[in-house]
Design a protein around this motif. Sequence first.
Motif, short mmCIF file in Angstrom:
data_model
loop_
_atom_site.label_atom_id
_atom_site.label_comp_id
_atom_site.label_asym_id
_atom_site.label_seq_id
_atom_site.Cartn_x
_atom_site.Cartn_y
_atom_site.Cartn_z
N ASN A 16 0.84 -1.20 0.00
CA ASN A 16 0.00 0.00 0.00
C ASN A 16 0.87 1.25 0.00
OD1 ASN A 16 -1.69 2.25 1.48
ND2 ASN A 16 -3.14 0.77 0.63
N LEU A 17 0.72 2.06 -1.03
CA LEU A 17 1.56 3.24 -1.17
C LEU A 17 1.26 4.29 -0.12
CD1 LEU A 17 1.56 3.64 -5.06
CD2 LEU A 17 3.39 2.77 -3.60
N LEU A 18 0.01 4.33 0.34
CA LEU A 18 -0.36 5.35 1.34
C LEU A 18 0.29 5.09 2.69
CD1 LEU A 18 -4.19 5.70 0.54
CD2 LEU A 18 -2.28 7.14 -0.26
N GLU A 19 0.70 3.85 2.93
CA GLU A 19 1.32 3.49 4.21
C GLU A 19 2.83 3.63 4.19
OE1 GLU A 19 -0.02 -0.44 4.91
OE2 GLU A 19 -2.11 0.14 5.26
N GLN A 20 3.41 4.01 3.05
CA GLN A 20 4.86 4.11 2.94
C GLN A 20 5.30 5.56 3.10
OE1 GLN A 20 6.09 1.03 2.77
NE2 GLN A 20 3.97 0.39 2.54
N ASN A 21 6.53 5.75 3.53
CA ASN A 21 7.08 7.11 3.66
C ASN A 21 7.93 7.48 2.45
OD1 ASN A 21 9.26 5.45 4.04
ND2 ASN A 21 9.88 6.32 6.02
N PHE A 22 7.60 6.88 1.30
CA PHE A 22 8.31 7.17 0.06
C PHE A 22 7.35 7.01 -1.10
CE2 PHE A 22 8.86 2.67 1.02
CZ PHE A 22 8.46 2.07 -0.17
N SER A 23 7.75 7.46 -2.26
CA SER A 23 6.94 7.31 -3.46
C SER A 23 7.74 6.56 -4.52
CB SER A 23 6.51 8.69 -4.01
OG SER A 23 7.65 9.48 -4.30
N ILE A 24 7.05 6.05 -5.52
CA ILE A 24 7.67 5.32 -6.61
C ILE A 24 7.86 6.31 -7.77
CG2 ILE A 24 7.47 3.38 -8.20
CD1 ILE A 24 7.86 2.59 -5.29
N PRO A 25 9.06 6.36 -8.36
CA PRO A 25 9.37 7.44 -9.30
C PRO A 25 8.96 7.21 -10.74
CG PRO A 25 11.30 6.09 -8.99
CD PRO A 25 10.23 5.51 -8.09
N PHE A 26 8.18 6.17 -11.01
CA PHE A 26 7.84 5.88 -12.40
C PHE A 26 6.38 5.45 -12.46
CE2 PHE A 26 10.29 2.41 -10.51
CZ PHE A 26 9.33 1.42 -10.43
N PRO A 27 5.78 5.46 -13.66
CA PRO A 27 4.38 5.03 -13.78
C PRO A 27 4.21 3.60 -13.26
CG PRO A 27 5.15 6.06 -15.80
CD PRO A 27 6.36 5.88 -14.95
N LEU A 28 3.22 3.42 -12.43
CA LEU A 28 3.00 2.10 -11.83
C LEU A 28 2.23 1.21 -12.80
CD1 LEU A 28 2.22 3.29 -8.24
CD2 LEU A 28 4.30 2.21 -9.04
N PHE A 29 2.61 -0.06 -12.81
CA PHE A 29 2.06 -0.97 -13.80
C PHE A 29 0.73 -1.55 -13.36
CE2 PHE A 29 6.65 -0.87 -14.05
CZ PHE A 29 6.84 -0.56 -15.38
N ARG A 30 0.54 -1.66 -12.06
CA ARG A 30 -0.73 -2.18 -11.58
C ARG A 30 -1.00 -1.59 -10.20
NH1 ARG A 30 0.13 -7.34 -11.76
NH2 ARG A 30 -0.75 -7.65 -13.82
N VAL A 31 -2.04 -0.80 -10.09
CA VAL A 31 -2.46 -0.23 -8.81
C VAL A 31 -3.94 -0.52 -8.66
CG1 VAL A 31 -2.63 1.83 -7.38
CG2 VAL A 31 -0.77 1.62 -9.02
N ASP A 32 -4.32 -1.12 -7.52
CA ASP A 32 -5.72 -1.47 -7.35
C ASP A 32 -6.48 -0.32 -6.69
OD1 ASP A 32 -5.21 -1.53 -4.62
OD2 ASP A 32 -5.26 -3.72 -4.48
N SER A 33 -7.74 -0.55 -6.39
CA SER A 33 -8.60 0.51 -5.86
C SER A 33 -8.19 0.96 -4.46
CB SER A 33 -10.06 0.03 -5.83
OG SER A 33 -10.18 -1.15 -5.03
#
Length: 275
Positions: free
Chosen positions: A170-187
Motif C-alpha cells: 500500500n503506497l499510502l502506508e509508505q514514507n516514500f513514493s515510486i518514481p515511475f508510472p506504476l504498472f498495476r495499482v488497485d482501488s
Amino acid sequence: MLEIANYMPDILALQEVQKDKYKDIGYFLENTMGYQGRFLGRSLNKREIGKHGICLYWKKEKFDYRSHKDIYFSDLMKQYCSDDIIDHYNLPQVATLIELYHKATGQNLFVCTTHITCEWQSPEKQVSQVLLLLTVLESLVNNSNLVLLGDFNSTPGSSVYDLITTGSLNLLEQNFSIPFPLFRVDSNNDICHNLALSSAYKYFLNEEPRMTNVKPTEEWTLDYIFYSKGLEPVDYLVLPDENILRKEGGGIPNSEFPSDHLPLMTSFVFSTQQN
C-alpha cells in the motif's frame, strides 16, 4: 567450493562473485562437477562490468537449458524515470532469469537470482528495483514454476519482503513514493503482482531464519528462497547456531565459514508430479 562439492545442489545461485574469479569458478563447476551456468556482472550500461556480479548454475544431467533474460535495473529505470531524478535511481544491480527443462518430469522451471541494492535507508530504491523485477517476471513467467532467490538486502517485514510475499504494497502506508508510472495499482492504492510467491524457509520454520548475514556486533536476515505455487518444498538446510558462527569472537567470515552470508538450500518437488 567445498560446500558446493559437499551438497551438489541441482541449481546453484551465487551473489557478489568477483569479476576476476568467476571464470575460475565456472571452469571448476563446468569441467569437474557437471554444471552449466551464466555470469552477469553489475553494470550501469551493459558494457562496463563492475567488480562483481551474480551467477546461476544447473546440473546438465538434470536440466536442459531453454532460454535466459538478463535484467539491468539501470536500463529499466532510465525508461521510466525523469532526467531530474535518474541519478538517484541509476544503480548497477542486475538480475538474471533462466528457463530450464527438467528431464525427469518434463516440467519447465524458471529460476531468477538477484542482488538488490544495500541502500536500505532509501527504501524507494529497493522497492523500485524489486517492483521492476517482479513486473518483468510476470511478463515472462506467466503461470510457470518459478524460484526467485538471492540477497535482497531487506529484512522480514520490510517493504520489499512484504511486496514479494503478500503480492501487494500500500503506497499510502509508505514514507516514500515510486518514481515511475506504476504498472498495476488497485482501488486501495496497492501496487500488486500475481506471482504468488512464498518463502521456503518460512514454510518449514513458520518464520524466517534469525540471521543469514552475521557481523561482529549485528546480524540480519537478508537472503531468501521464494517459490511459486507449482512447487512444494520438501527439505531444507538447517542453519548453524549463532554461538557456532561467533565462536572466534566475531561474526562471519571466519576460518569455518568463508562468506559473511550463510548458504540457503531447499529441495522442491513439482506439485503436479511427486518425483
